[in-house]
Write a protein that holds these residues in place. Structure first.
Motif, PDB file in Angstrom:
ATOM      1  N   GLU A   4       0.845  -1.185   0.000  1.00 44.34           N
ATOM      2  CA  GLU A   4       0.000   0.000   0.000  1.00 44.34           C
ATOM      3  C   GLU A   4       0.885   1.241   0.000  1.00 44.34           C
ATOM      4  N   THR A   5       0.815   2.051  -1.039  1.00 48.53           N
ATOM      5  CA  THR A   5       1.613   3.270  -1.116  1.00 48.53           C
ATOM      6  C   THR A   5       0.849   4.437  -0.528  1.00 48.53           C
ATOM      7  N   LEU A   6       1.466   5.128   0.419  1.00 51.09           N
ATOM      8  CA  LEU A   6       0.896   6.348   0.971  1.00 51.09           C
ATOM      9  C   LEU A   6       1.305   7.545   0.101  1.00 51.09           C
ATOM     10  N   SER A  21       5.276   3.720   2.481  1.00 51.52           N
ATOM     11  CA  SER A  21       4.313   2.680   2.117  1.00 51.52           C
ATOM     12  C   SER A  21       4.215   1.621   3.213  1.00 51.52           C
ATOM     13  N   ALA A  97      -1.444   8.045  -2.559  1.00 50.55           N
ATOM     14  CA  ALA A  97      -2.484   7.011  -2.541  1.00 50.55           C
ATOM     15  C   ALA A  97      -3.294   7.026  -3.830  1.00 50.55           C
ATOM     16  N   THR A 101      -2.335   1.940  -6.066  1.00 57.72           N
ATOM     17  CA  THR A 101      -1.598   1.852  -4.810  1.00 57.72           C
ATOM     18  C   THR A 101      -2.234   0.916  -3.797  1.00 57.72           C
ATOM     19  N   PHE A 103      -4.057   1.463  -1.298  1.00 53.07           N
ATOM     20  CA  PHE A 103      -4.002   1.918   0.091  1.00 53.07           C
ATOM     21  C   PHE A 103      -5.359   1.737   0.739  1.00 53.07           C
ATOM     22  N   ASN A 168      -9.140   9.183  -4.769  1.00 53.54           N
ATOM     23  CA  ASN A 168      -7.724   9.326  -4.459  1.00 53.54           C
ATOM     24  C   ASN A 168      -7.177  10.619  -5.040  1.00 53.54           C
ATOM     25  N   TYR A 170      -3.807  12.430  -6.822  1.00 57.40           N
ATOM     26  CA  TYR A 170      -2.501  12.195  -7.452  1.00 57.40           C
ATOM     27  C   TYR A 170      -2.066  13.413  -8.208  1.00 57.40           C
TER      28      TYR A 170
END
Length: 170
Positions: A4-6, A21, A97, A101, A103, A168, A170
Motif C-alpha cells: 500500500e503506497t501512501l 508505504s 495514494a 496503490t 491503500f 484518491n 494524485y
C-alpha cells in the motif's frame, strides 16, 4: 497484505526519489536512486494499525548527515544511514495514494518540506496549521475538505492536486 503506497515521488527515470508505504503490512520509508535493491535504502516499523484510529506518520531524510528516519505519532521508530543523494525530477508528479496503490485507509493531511525536520519540530507541529509563507514548505494538502475534484495547496507554491474517480489524489 498487499503493498500500500501512501506517498511516492519517482526520480524521472525508473526509480523512486522517496516513498512511504506499507509492504506486507509493515510501514516502510524508502529513499533511492533507482529500482534495484542496491540503489534504495529503507527503514521499517511494524505498525499494528487499529481500525478507526488516526496516525501521524512522517519520514525525514537529511541530505547532509544522510540520516533516513521514520516517525509514528511524533516518536522516531526507525533510522539508518543512507549513503546517497536521492534522485529528483521537477517534471514528475507526487503520487498520494493514487491509482494502483491499493491503500486501505484515509489520509487527512500531506505536507512536504525541502529540509529535514527534527523530531522536536515534528512533535510541535503535528496538530497545528503550517506557516504557509515558510519557503521550506513545498506542499500542504488538507484532504479533510469538501469532495471537490481539485484540492489547492496551502503552501506558497500553490500546487494543484486532482482527485481520481476513486477519490484518491494524485
Amino acid at each position: 497484505s498487499p503493498n500500500e503506497t501512501l506517498i511516492r515521488k519517482t526520480n524521472g527515470f525508473s526509480g523512486n526519489s522517496y516513498q512511504l508505504s506499507f509492504v506486507g503490512g509493515v510501514l516502510r520509508a524508502t529513499v533511492g536512486v533507482d529500482t534495484s535493491s542496491s540503489g534504495n535504502v529503507f527503514v521499517t516499523y511494524n505498525l499494528n494499525r487499529e481500525v478507526g484510529r488516526w496516525y501521524h506518520i512522517a519520514m525525514s531524510f537529511d541530505d547532509v548527515s544522510k540520516q533516513l528516519s521514520l516517525f509514528v505519532d511524533g516518536q522516531q521508530v526507525a533510522a539508518t544511514t543512507a549513503n546517497l543523494t536521492i534522485g529528483y525530477a521537477n517534471d514528475v508528479d507526487v503520487l498520494i495514494a493514487g491509482p494502483g496503490t491499493k491503500f486501505n485507509g484515509e489520509i487527512g493531511l500531506v505536507r512536504i518540506w525541502n529540509v529535514a525536520r527534527p523530531q522536536a519540530l515534528l512533535q510541535q507541529s503535528m496538530s497545528l496549521e503550517a506557516d504557509s509563507t515558510d519557503p521550506s514548505l513545498v506542499l500542504d494538502l488538507d484532504f479533510n475538505v469538501s469532495e471537490a475534484q481539485t484540492l489547492r495547496d496551502k503552501s506558497s507554491y500553490q500546487h494543484v492536486a486532482v482527485r481520481s474517480g476513486t477519490g484518491n489524489i494524485y
